[in-house]
Design a protein around this motif. Structure first.
Motif, PDB file in Angstrom:
ATOM      1  N   ALA A  14       5.607 -48.348 -13.312  1.00 11.67           N
ATOM      2  CA  ALA A  14       4.389 -49.038 -13.754  1.00 11.67           C
ATOM      3  C   ALA A  14       4.666 -49.785 -15.051  1.00 11.67           C
ATOM      4  N   ASP A  15       5.475 -49.203 -15.916  1.00 12.84           N
ATOM      5  CA  ASP A  15       5.854 -49.881 -17.159  1.00 12.84           C
ATOM      6  C   ASP A  15       6.583 -51.186 -16.854  1.00 12.84           C
ATOM      7  N   LEU A  29      -2.778 -59.580 -16.233  1.00  9.98           N
ATOM      8  CA  LEU A  29      -3.063 -58.157 -16.107  1.00  9.98           C
ATOM      9  C   LEU A  29      -4.243 -57.812 -17.008  1.00  9.98           C
ATOM     10  N   VAL A  30      -5.382 -57.494 -16.392  1.00  9.63           N
ATOM     11  CA  VAL A  30      -6.610 -57.285 -17.171  1.00  9.63           C
ATOM     12  C   VAL A  30      -7.012 -55.817 -17.285  1.00  9.63           C
ATOM     13  N   GLY A  31      -6.401 -54.941 -16.476  1.00 10.30           N
ATOM     14  CA  GLY A  31      -6.786 -53.545 -16.516  1.00 10.30           C
ATOM     15  C   GLY A  31      -5.686 -52.637 -16.028  1.00 10.30           C
ATOM     16  N   ILE A  32      -5.752 -51.365 -16.443  1.00 12.49           N
ATOM     17  CA  ILE A  32      -4.783 -50.364 -16.001  1.00 12.49           C
ATOM     18  C   ILE A  32      -5.506 -49.038 -15.786  1.00 12.49           C
ATOM     19  N   CYS A  33      -5.135 -48.356 -14.705  1.00 12.25           N
ATOM     20  CA  CYS A  33      -5.760 -47.087 -14.348  1.00 12.25           C
ATOM     21  C   CYS A  33      -4.705 -45.989 -14.307  1.00 12.25           C
ATOM     22  N   GLY A  34      -4.996 -44.867 -14.960  1.00 13.91           N
ATOM     23  CA  GLY A  34      -4.125 -43.706 -14.909  1.00 13.91           C
ATOM     24  C   GLY A  34      -4.721 -42.618 -14.049  1.00 13.91           C
ATOM     25  N   ASN A  42      -3.240 -44.783 -22.634  1.00 11.02           N
ATOM     26  CA  ASN A  42      -3.535 -45.557 -23.835  1.00 11.02           C
ATOM     27  C   ASN A  42      -2.280 -46.158 -24.448  1.00 11.02           C
ATOM     28  N   GLU A  43      -1.188 -45.408 -24.398  1.00 12.19           N
ATOM     29  CA  GLU A  43       0.059 -45.915 -24.968  1.00 12.19           C
ATOM     30  C   GLU A  43       0.529 -47.163 -24.219  1.00 12.19           C
ATOM     31  N   LEU A  44       0.457 -47.129 -22.889  1.00 10.50           N
ATOM     32  CA  LEU A  44       0.890 -48.271 -22.087  1.00 10.50           C
ATOM     33  C   LEU A  44      -0.056 -49.460 -22.270  1.00 10.50           C
ATOM     34  N   ALA A  45      -1.351 -49.183 -22.269  1.00 18.73           N
ATOM     35  CA  ALA A  45      -2.330 -50.254 -22.446  1.00 18.73           C
ATOM     36  C   ALA A  45      -2.183 -50.911 -23.817  1.00 18.73           C
ATOM     37  N   ASP A  46      -1.954 -50.109 -24.847  1.00 23.85           N
ATOM     38  CA  ASP A  46      -1.781 -50.665 -26.189  1.00 23.85           C
ATOM     39  C   ASP A  46      -0.495 -51.483 -26.287  1.00 23.85           C
TER      40      ASP A  46
END
Length: 345
Positions: A14-15, A29-34, A42-46
């Motif tokens: 995913a990274d 890429l506007v969103g990410i779901c865990g 949060n780390e990946l989104a940030d």
């Protein structure tokens, strides 16, 4: 206007997807779901400045209205995620990682869901976009070695892991000719290759295509080794023999073409490590063209992906029942259940 995408998954691959989107010109890429790890989410989104994040896919999709849902999660969770994505009217494309499914019933249900909700489905076989593999296919289509007669393909990782890519690439090299029949064999599941996907450690098969080409597959620990490789996931090679010569390619070593009549001999670099990110970007960029013209199809669409998945299931079927099997065929889940049972012992 760019397409909008939501990424589902937060682990290693995913990274890579999140990083690839940063280079895309046609998708944002506007969103990410865990799933459960809020810190990793949060780390990946940030890190990639993804504006929307959630541990719950449905509300995230309704909040963002994406064109693309990119599911980069473990295969056992894929079906339920596809169900959620298919119910959102804004979604045009659902992209999933290989393999298409772990069982035939899941594959058929995913196909039925996407068709009934009029969603396009892609399976991420990005190897087609690696420069050396793309060049190999172009050579074959241009007749650089005459007419294809025989293909030998091997990987030291199991058939549902890297074998899925391997079979798909053979289909790609042979211009997705329909398969006449498959005869295969498989050993037990022992987990020798450290893959997270449960499948027989060793399997092999002979495949006859409608255009007369024959292919032989070897998947697992007993398959041939690629000289110089220490990572089992890099031991992937395809040799194509034609009426006038051969093309040989190894995932992370070399691409070779030799014509026996003209004596033309070319050896070039084939590198997964140097090219996989560029290939992933090209793959993601190709989605825009597919959305714009679905009737033109896509080399990784549901139709093409189901062809290679049918070959895998045919190997499972003949390993259990013997003989050879004519395709197309509707398979039952019992052909894979014995390997799952082995993993639980």
């Amino acid at each position: 206007m760019k397409l909008k995408a939501v990424l589902v998954g937060t682990k290693g691959w995913a990274d890579a997807h999140a990083r690839a989107y940063q280079a895309c010109q046609s998708i944002e890429l506007v969103g990410i779901c865990g799933h459960s790890n809020i810190d990793r989410l949060n780390e990946l989104a940030d890190r990639y400045q993804i504006p929307h994040r959630s541990l719950n896919l449905a509300p995230l999709l309704h909040e963002t209205n994406p064109d693309v849902v990119d599911i980069v999660s473990s295969p056992d969770a894929r079906l339920e995620l596809v169900k959620v994505a298919a119910r959102v009217s804004a979604v045009k494309v659902i992209n999933i990682e290989k393999p298409l499914a772990l069982t035939p019933s899941e594959a058929y249900e995913i196909a039925d869901i996407c068709k009934s909700h009029q969603k396009l489905l892609l399976v991420n076989h990005q190897h087609k976009f690696l420069p050396a593999w793309s060049k190999a296919r172009n050579w074959l289509q241009e007749g650089a070695i005459g007419d294809i007669e025989f293909i030998r393909a091997s990987t030291k990782v199991n058939i549902m892991e890297q074998g899925s890519h391997l079979i798909d690439m053979v289909m790609f090299f042979n211009d997705f000719s329909p398969v006449a029949w498959v005869m295969g064999q498989a050993g037990p599941y022992e987990g020798k290759d450290n893959s997270s996907i449960i499948a027989p450690d060793e399997s092999m098969a002979t495949v006859l295509f409608d255009n007369g080409v024959r292919a032989m597959f070897e998947c697992g620990a007993f398959a041939r080794s690629i000289p110089g490789e220490t990572n089992p996931f890099y031991h992937i090679g395809i040799d194509v023999y034609g009426t006038e010569g051969h093309v040989k390619i190894a995932l992370n070593q070399t691409l070779e073409m030799r014509n026996y009549l003209t004596h033309k001999h070319v050896i070039e670099k084939s590198s997964w490590e140097e090219s996989y990110m560029d290939a992933l970007v090209l793959y993601l960029e190709s989605i825009e063209g597919y959305v714009s013209n679905p009737d033109a199809g896509h080399s990784c669409d549901l139709e093409h992906s189901m062809l290679s998945y049918q070959v895998i299931m045919a190997i499972y079927h003949t390993a259990k029942y013997g003989g050879k099997i004519v395709l197309p065929h509707r398979f039952e889940d019992s052909i894979v259940e014995r390997f799952v049972d082995d993993s639980e012992q």
